[in-house]
Write a protein that holds these residues in place. Sequence first.
Motif, PDB file in Angstrom:
ATOM      1  N   HIS A  51       0.829  -1.206   0.000  1.00  0.00           N
ATOM      2  CA  HIS A  51       0.000   0.000   0.000  1.00  0.00           C
ATOM      3  C   HIS A  51       0.865   1.259   0.000  1.00  0.00           C
ATOM      4  O   HIS A  51       0.603   2.207  -0.760  1.00  0.00           O
ATOM      5  CB  HIS A  51      -0.917  -0.014   1.228  1.00  0.00           C
ATOM      6  CG  HIS A  51      -1.838   1.166   1.317  1.00  0.00           C
ATOM      7  ND1 HIS A  51      -2.997   1.267   0.577  1.00  0.00           N
ATOM      8  CD2 HIS A  51      -1.759   2.308   2.042  1.00  0.00           C
ATOM      9  CE1 HIS A  51      -3.598   2.401   0.858  1.00  0.00           C
ATOM     10  NE2 HIS A  51      -2.867   3.057   1.744  1.00  0.00           N
ATOM     11  N   THR A  52       1.918   1.271   0.818  1.00  0.00           N
ATOM     12  CA  THR A  52       2.776   2.455   0.868  1.00  0.00           C
ATOM     13  C   THR A  52       3.554   2.652  -0.430  1.00  0.00           C
ATOM     14  O   THR A  52       3.975   3.764  -0.741  1.00  0.00           O
ATOM     15  CB  THR A  52       3.771   2.364   2.041  1.00  0.00           C
ATOM     16  OG1 THR A  52       4.604   1.215   1.872  1.00  0.00           O
ATOM     17  CG2 THR A  52       3.039   2.259   3.360  1.00  0.00           C
ATOM     18  N   ARG A  56      -2.832  -0.282  -5.377  1.00  0.00           N
ATOM     19  CA  ARG A  56      -4.238  -0.176  -4.989  1.00  0.00           C
ATOM     20  C   ARG A  56      -4.713  -1.580  -4.598  1.00  0.00           C
ATOM     21  O   ARG A  56      -4.778  -2.466  -5.437  1.00  0.00           O
ATOM     22  CB  ARG A  56      -5.065   0.377  -6.156  1.00  0.00           C
ATOM     23  CG  ARG A  56      -4.690   1.806  -6.516  1.00  0.00           C
ATOM     24  CD  ARG A  56      -4.994   2.120  -7.966  1.00  0.00           C
ATOM     25  NE  ARG A  56      -6.380   1.901  -8.333  1.00  0.00           N
ATOM     26  CZ  ARG A  56      -7.324   2.844  -8.328  1.00  0.00           C
ATOM     27  NH1 ARG A  56      -7.010   4.086  -7.967  1.00  0.00           N
ATOM     28  NH2 ARG A  56      -8.565   2.575  -8.698  1.00  0.00           N
ATOM     29  N   LEU A  57      -5.030  -1.766  -3.321  1.00  0.00           N
ATOM     30  CA  LEU A  57      -5.259  -3.106  -2.785  1.00  0.00           C
ATOM     31  C   LEU A  57      -6.718  -3.362  -2.434  1.00  0.00           C
ATOM     32  O   LEU A  57      -7.365  -2.547  -1.777  1.00  0.00           O
ATOM     33  CB  LEU A  57      -4.426  -3.322  -1.523  1.00  0.00           C
ATOM     34  CG  LEU A  57      -2.920  -3.528  -1.680  1.00  0.00           C
ATOM     35  CD1 LEU A  57      -2.296  -3.743  -0.306  1.00  0.00           C
ATOM     36  CD2 LEU A  57      -2.629  -4.718  -2.572  1.00  0.00           C
ATOM     37  N   MET A 124      -3.249   4.263   7.359  1.00  0.00           N
ATOM     38  CA  MET A 124      -3.995   3.607   6.300  1.00  0.00           C
ATOM     39  C   MET A 124      -5.483   3.702   6.600  1.00  0.00           C
ATOM     40  O   MET A 124      -5.912   3.521   7.735  1.00  0.00           O
ATOM     41  CB  MET A 124      -3.582   2.135   6.178  1.00  0.00           C
ATOM     42  CG  MET A 124      -2.127   1.928   5.855  1.00  0.00           C
ATOM     43  SD  MET A 124      -1.666   0.173   5.838  1.00  0.00           S
ATOM     44  CE  MET A 124      -2.716  -0.418   4.532  1.00  0.00           C
ATOM     45  N   LEU A 163     -10.763   3.142  -3.807  1.00  0.00           N
ATOM     46  CA  LEU A 163      -9.346   3.034  -4.153  1.00  0.00           C
ATOM     47  C   LEU A 163      -8.801   4.380  -4.626  1.00  0.00           C
ATOM     48  O   LEU A 163      -7.658   4.746  -4.314  1.00  0.00           O
ATOM     49  CB  LEU A 163      -9.154   1.971  -5.236  1.00  0.00           C
ATOM     50  CG  LEU A 163      -9.489   0.526  -4.843  1.00  0.00           C
ATOM     51  CD1 LEU A 163      -9.398  -0.392  -6.057  1.00  0.00           C
ATOM     52  CD2 LEU A 163      -8.559   0.028  -3.746  1.00  0.00           C
ATOM     53  N   LEU A 168      -7.626   1.197   1.429  1.00  0.00           N
ATOM     54  CA  LEU A 168      -7.437  -0.233   1.218  1.00  0.00           C
ATOM     55  C   LEU A 168      -8.796  -0.877   1.473  1.00  0.00           C
ATOM     56  O   LEU A 168      -9.386  -0.690   2.540  1.00  0.00           O
ATOM     57  CB  LEU A 168      -6.380  -0.783   2.162  1.00  0.00           C
ATOM     58  CG  LEU A 168      -5.976  -2.257   2.008  1.00  0.00           C
ATOM     59  CD1 LEU A 168      -4.557  -2.480   2.527  1.00  0.00           C
ATOM     60  CD2 LEU A 168      -6.919  -3.195   2.756  1.00  0.00           C
TER      61      LEU A 168
END
Length: 437
Positions: A51-52, A56-57, A124, A163, A168
């Motif tokens: 993610h960092t 795009r998860l 997050m 997203l 997330l």
Amino acid sequence: MDTRFPFVDWFRNSSPYINAHRGRTFVILVEGEAVAKGRGEQLIQDLALLHTLGVRLVVVFGIRPQVHQALGEAGITPRRHQGRWVADEAVMAQVERIAAERRLWLEARLSLGLPNTPLHGVEMTVVSGNLVMAKPLGVRDGVDFDRSGEVRRVRAQAIQGLLDQGALVVLPPLGFSSTGEVFDLEAAEVAQHAAMGLSADKLILLGEASGLFDHSGQLQRQLTPDDAESLLAQADPEGELARHLGAACAASRHGVARTHLLSWHDHDALLGELFTRDGVGTMITRHRYEQLRPAELGDIGGLLELLDPLERRGMLVPRSRERLEYEIDDYVVIDRDGMIIGCAALHTFGEATMGELACVAVHVGYRGGARGELLLAEIERRARQRRLEALFALTTHTTHWFFEHGFRLAETEELPPLKREAYNHARKSKILVKPLA
């Protein structure tokens, strides 16, 4: 070379993938067994790292072992049919409770930001919700599945919006109907439909198996959906591998560029698959990860990098960038995920009926896989198309390889006139000829 920090070299080699994955959409399934066996923390750290890095998860989580345990503790034995349990009210109460607990646990772990933890300083936003619409399985073979369901659709536009905002997205194995009911779903099916609905760049399925293996036990690193489905017939139809393989093949055929089968037992599987050229599991794709194709001008840099060590060792005659650009149409290359790992050229000489097989090279890290034979076969095919009657090659180091592939020793008088005049007697290259009749 200084090896005090070996990770630095790995980090340098992974940089093309860091750049390539940024802004891409990955759907990742983590089966419940991974968390039950203590692998959850490590996987969450890896997800946070992705993610960092700008990936795009969408994370789908399974809950099978946790629900099995809860049902046992409650003294409930669910009926099973066609590989699914019948989710009556008693079963569904446990499914909903466990799904909520697992989702909250996942959100809590992804919020962890204490000093001396891998997520320190990382904020997050994790979002879940009614993002998967479902329908009941209904009555099959006289068995009413009650609240066991299947995916009707995912709300792709809503997920894309989340997203786009940097969230997330977490999807439990639950679905909602237009009548307000909640259905128990297969996690692999949720991941498959999420990937298809989003046209995801990758669908990654983390399960027990390390990938797919052939009859000799060799890991199959890349397969087409057709290849993979031939193995699906051999898998236990009610087992996890069959679910994952079916989801992977379906997603691959419906717009998902690449699907990956990995094992959560391997602590390095997720990052190893994404940030190394060869990966660690099985990838299923309609597109060739490694392909033999005509060379293009954009390959010049890769060709120079491939040929340089062989030229410095005297195995190949040095070729300048200008010469490669001029002769680029003579070359074929083996492209492995953007890296040129092999090449060969066919040079012709006016009206001569003999062509030159030149510049046969395979990267040192990819030898032993019949790639030299593949290059030779393609050059022979091209030569026959041009109605050439024979090939010749000049070599100082690999005479026996040519012998093994049908070449014989020859004299300079047998060379085409233009090549005979340009022959470098100081180099003392062996001349080998192969008839194509």
